[in-house]
Design a protein around this motif. Structure first.
Motif, PDB file in Angstrom:
ATOM      1  N   ASP A  80       0.838  -1.205   0.000  1.00 14.05           N
ATOM      2  CA  ASP A  80       0.000   0.000   0.000  1.00 14.05           C
ATOM      3  C   ASP A  80       0.872   1.254   0.000  1.00 14.05           C
ATOM      4  OD1 ASP A  80      -2.284  -1.578   0.017  1.00 14.05           O
ATOM      5  OD2 ASP A  80      -2.606  -1.385   2.177  1.00 14.05           O
ATOM      6  N   GLU A  81       1.981   1.202   0.747  1.00 13.97           N
ATOM      7  CA  GLU A  81       2.909   2.332   0.782  1.00 13.97           C
ATOM      8  C   GLU A  81       3.541   2.546  -0.590  1.00 13.97           C
ATOM      9  OE1 GLU A  81       2.953  -0.209   2.939  1.00 13.97           O
ATOM     10  OE2 GLU A  81       2.507   0.705   4.877  1.00 13.97           O
ATOM     11  N   GLY A  82       3.829   1.459  -1.282  1.00 14.83           N
ATOM     12  CA  GLY A  82       4.393   1.549  -2.620  1.00 14.83           C
ATOM     13  C   GLY A  82       3.412   2.159  -3.605  1.00 14.83           C
ATOM     14  N   LEU A  83       2.149   1.765  -3.486  1.00 14.79           N
ATOM     15  CA  LEU A  83       1.120   2.333  -4.357  1.00 14.79           C
ATOM     16  C   LEU A  83       0.986   3.832  -4.111  1.00 14.79           C
ATOM     17  CD1 LEU A  83      -1.061   1.854  -6.489  1.00 14.79           C
ATOM     18  CD2 LEU A  83      -2.646   1.369  -4.604  1.00 14.79           C
ATOM     19  N   ALA A  84       1.008   4.234  -2.837  1.00 19.87           N
ATOM     20  CA  ALA A  84       0.910   5.664  -2.503  1.00 19.87           C
ATOM     21  C   ALA A  84       2.118   6.432  -3.043  1.00 19.87           C
ATOM     22  CB  ALA A  84       0.790   5.842  -0.992  1.00 19.87           C
ATOM     23  N   ALA A  85       3.313   5.862  -2.906  1.00 16.19           N
ATOM     24  CA  ALA A  85       4.523   6.523  -3.403  1.00 16.19           C
ATOM     25  C   ALA A  85       4.492   6.627  -4.924  1.00 16.19           C
ATOM     26  CB  ALA A  85       5.769   5.765  -2.942  1.00 16.19           C
ATOM     27  N   LEU A  86       4.031   5.581  -5.584  1.00 16.03           N
ATOM     28  CA  LEU A  86       3.928   5.597  -7.050  1.00 16.03           C
ATOM     29  C   LEU A  86       2.912   6.646  -7.499  1.00 16.03           C
ATOM     30  CD1 LEU A  86       4.655   4.424  -9.819  1.00 16.03           C
ATOM     31  CD2 LEU A  86       2.887   2.681  -9.435  1.00 16.03           C
ATOM     32  N   ASP A  87       1.788   6.699  -6.821  1.00 15.29           N
ATOM     33  CA  ASP A  87       0.755   7.685  -7.140  1.00 15.29           C
ATOM     34  C   ASP A  87       1.298   9.103  -6.974  1.00 15.29           C
ATOM     35  OD1 ASP A  87      -1.884   8.612  -7.772  1.00 15.29           O
ATOM     36  OD2 ASP A  87      -2.281   8.858  -5.630  1.00 15.29           O
ATOM     37  N   GLU A  88       2.006   9.338  -5.886  1.00 13.85           N
ATOM     38  CA  GLU A  88       2.600  10.655  -5.631  1.00 13.85           C
ATOM     39  C   GLU A  88       3.624  11.023  -6.702  1.00 13.85           C
ATOM     40  OE1 GLU A  88       5.579  12.341  -2.264  1.00 13.85           O
ATOM     41  OE2 GLU A  88       3.774  11.363  -1.501  1.00 13.85           O
ATOM     42  N   MET A  93       5.281  13.968 -11.612  1.00 14.12           N
ATOM     43  CA  MET A  93       5.748  13.972 -12.994  1.00 14.12           C
ATOM     44  C   MET A  93       4.722  14.630 -13.916  1.00 14.12           C
ATOM     45  SD  MET A  93       7.409  10.161 -13.042  1.00 14.12           S
ATOM     46  CE  MET A  93       7.840  10.138 -14.762  1.00 14.12           C
ATOM     47  N   ALA A  94       3.441  14.340 -13.698  1.00 15.59           N
ATOM     48  CA  ALA A  94       2.385  14.923 -14.525  1.00 15.59           C
ATOM     49  C   ALA A  94       2.340  16.438 -14.339  1.00 15.59           C
ATOM     50  CB  ALA A  94       1.039  14.294 -14.180  1.00 15.59           C
ATOM     51  N   ALA A  95       2.505  16.908 -13.105  1.00 13.07           N
ATOM     52  CA  ALA A  95       2.507  18.356 -12.845  1.00 13.07           C
ATOM     53  C   ALA A  95       3.690  19.011 -13.565  1.00 13.07           C
ATOM     54  CB  ALA A  95       2.566  18.628 -11.343  1.00 13.07           C
ATOM     55  N   GLY A  96       4.832  18.363 -13.536  1.00 13.24           N
ATOM     56  CA  GLY A  96       5.996  18.884 -14.244  1.00 13.24           C
ATOM     57  C   GLY A  96       5.769  18.934 -15.745  1.00 13.24           C
TER      58      GLY A  96
END
Length: 122
Positions: A80-88, A93-96
């Motif tokens: 779950d922590e990995g999914l949250a980190a990937l989402d973040e 990256m999308a904002a950039g």
């Protein structure tokens, strides 16, 4: 869990490869190559270094081990922590990319815009 300060491209694609199901090392290599459209080709040594770091950070976990043709295969899964980190990281990256696209569009819309950096040369 220790959240990484910055996520490498390799880590990003490894986490992405594990979003849908647990995979073993070779399966991860293949999935990363496909997801990156061949732009990221991990070597085995690099992959296992990334897997070790992601495991230590709590972003992935060992799912199971199986012996196939006399060789041990370790399957890894996204936490779950990995999914949250990937989402973040995906949002970062999308904002950039959005910021870059706005600047590119503004540059193209400004007739006679000088090439290079403001106040300098390229």
């Amino acid at each position: 869990m220790t959240t990484p300060r910055s996520m490498t491209q390799s880590a990003f694609f490894v986490l992405t490869a594990l979003t849908d199901e647990p995979r073993h090392g070779y399966g991860i290599l293949q999935e990363v190559e496909e997801l990156s459209e061949g732009r990221v080709e991990l070597r085995v040594g690099t992959l296992y270094g990334v897997l070790d770091r992601l495991t230590a950070d709590g972003l992935i976990a060992l799912d199971r081990e199986e012996v196939q043709q006399g060789r041990l295969r370790r399957y890894y899964r996204l936490t779950d922590e990995g999914l949250a980190a990937l989402d973040e990281e995906a949002e970062r990256m999308a904002a950039g990319a959005r910021a870059a696209s706005r600047r590119i569009a503004a540059r193209r819309a400004a007739p006679g815009a000088a090439p290079g950096l403001a106040g300098g040369t390229a």
